[in-house]
Design a protein around this motif. Structure first.
Motif, PDB file in Angstrom:
ATOM      1  N   THR A 101       0.853  -1.191   0.000  1.00 28.07           N
ATOM      2  CA  THR A 101       0.000   0.000   0.000  1.00 28.07           C
ATOM      3  C   THR A 101       0.893   1.246   0.000  1.00 28.07           C
ATOM      4  O   THR A 101       2.081   1.168   0.322  1.00 28.07           O
ATOM      5  CB  THR A 101      -0.926   0.046   1.242  1.00 28.07           C
ATOM      6  N   GLU A 105      -1.956   4.117   6.721  1.00 29.28           N
ATOM      7  CA  GLU A 105      -3.411   4.175   6.888  1.00 29.28           C
ATOM      8  C   GLU A 105      -4.107   3.205   5.932  1.00 29.28           C
ATOM      9  O   GLU A 105      -5.030   2.489   6.327  1.00 29.28           O
ATOM     10  CB  GLU A 105      -3.937   5.602   6.662  1.00 29.28           C
ATOM     11  N   GLU A 106      -3.650   3.170   4.680  1.00 29.26           N
ATOM     12  CA  GLU A 106      -4.212   2.226   3.708  1.00 29.26           C
ATOM     13  C   GLU A 106      -3.918   0.788   4.130  1.00 29.26           C
ATOM     14  O   GLU A 106      -4.757  -0.095   3.958  1.00 29.26           O
ATOM     15  CB  GLU A 106      -3.627   2.470   2.313  1.00 29.26           C
ATOM     16  N   ASP A 109      -6.363  -0.198   6.840  1.00 31.81           N
ATOM     17  CA  ASP A 109      -7.680  -0.466   6.235  1.00 31.81           C
ATOM     18  C   ASP A 109      -7.700  -1.827   5.548  1.00 31.81           C
ATOM     19  O   ASP A 109      -8.644  -2.606   5.721  1.00 31.81           O
ATOM     20  CB  ASP A 109      -8.049   0.627   5.216  1.00 31.81           C
ATOM     21  N   LEU A 110      -6.660  -2.120   4.776  1.00 29.23           N
ATOM     22  CA  LEU A 110      -6.576  -3.396   4.075  1.00 29.23           C
ATOM     23  C   LEU A 110      -6.536  -4.555   5.067  1.00 29.23           C
ATOM     24  O   LEU A 110      -7.219  -5.569   4.886  1.00 29.23           O
ATOM     25  CB  LEU A 110      -5.339  -3.427   3.165  1.00 29.23           C
ATOM     26  N   PHE A 112      -7.755  -4.710   8.127  1.00 22.50           N
ATOM     27  CA  PHE A 112      -9.065  -4.940   8.745  1.00 22.50           C
ATOM     28  C   PHE A 112     -10.051  -5.543   7.748  1.00 22.50           C
ATOM     29  O   PHE A 112     -10.876  -6.380   8.118  1.00 22.50           O
ATOM     30  CB  PHE A 112      -9.602  -3.664   9.391  1.00 22.50           C
ATOM     31  N   MET A 113      -9.962  -5.174   6.487  1.00 25.07           N
ATOM     32  CA  MET A 113     -10.823  -5.791   5.466  1.00 25.07           C
ATOM     33  C   MET A 113     -10.497  -7.278   5.345  1.00 25.07           C
ATOM     34  O   MET A 113     -11.408  -8.110   5.261  1.00 25.07           O
ATOM     35  CB  MET A 113     -10.648  -5.094   4.114  1.00 25.07           C
TER      36      MET A 113
END
Length: 125
Positions: A101, A105-106, A109-110, A112-113
């Motif tokens: 990423t 921050e990205e 997010d990735l 947790f997805m």
């Protein structure tokens, strides 16, 4: 090796504070990731935004992190690649193997997805 460890409930963020990821740094990084993984942490985010150069031993440490997390049903995400490190990954054709990423921050997010997706897959079984 200069680095910062930021521990969270679901993951550990390693911020490598070195300009080079080479044969001097790589074994120490591998050892740190192995220790983290043996503590039961299965998700690691590695921030390489300070790293300007990597050699093949640096790539090897990234693959060790990837394998450790994958074998424990977790995620290994790299963020903040410099142009030269990104080019080395592409030359080695590892861009489809490693999760990469632009920012931490990205990466969070990735991560947790991917965690949600794993939980859903487990509940369907």
């Amino acid at each position: 090796m200069k680095y910062t460890l930021d521990r969270h409930e679901k993951y550990v963020l390693i911020i490598l504070e070195e300009k080079k990821l080479n044969s001097l740094i790589s074994p120490k990084l591998k050892s740190e990731m192995i220790l983290i993984n043996t503590e039961g942490i299965r998700n690691i985010i590695l921030d390489l935004s300070h790293v300007l150069y990597s050699d093949s031993s640096g790539l090897s440490s990234l693959l060790v992190g990837h394998r450790l997390c994958k074998n424990s049903a977790g995620s290994f995400i790299i963020s903040g690649l410099s142009e030269s490190v990104e080019r080395l990954i592409q030359i080695s054709q590892l861009q489809d193997v490693l999760s990469i990423t632009q920012s931490v921050e990205e990466a969070i997010d990735l991560l947790f997805m991917e965690e949600i997706e794993r939980d859903l897959n487990r509940s369907e079984e």
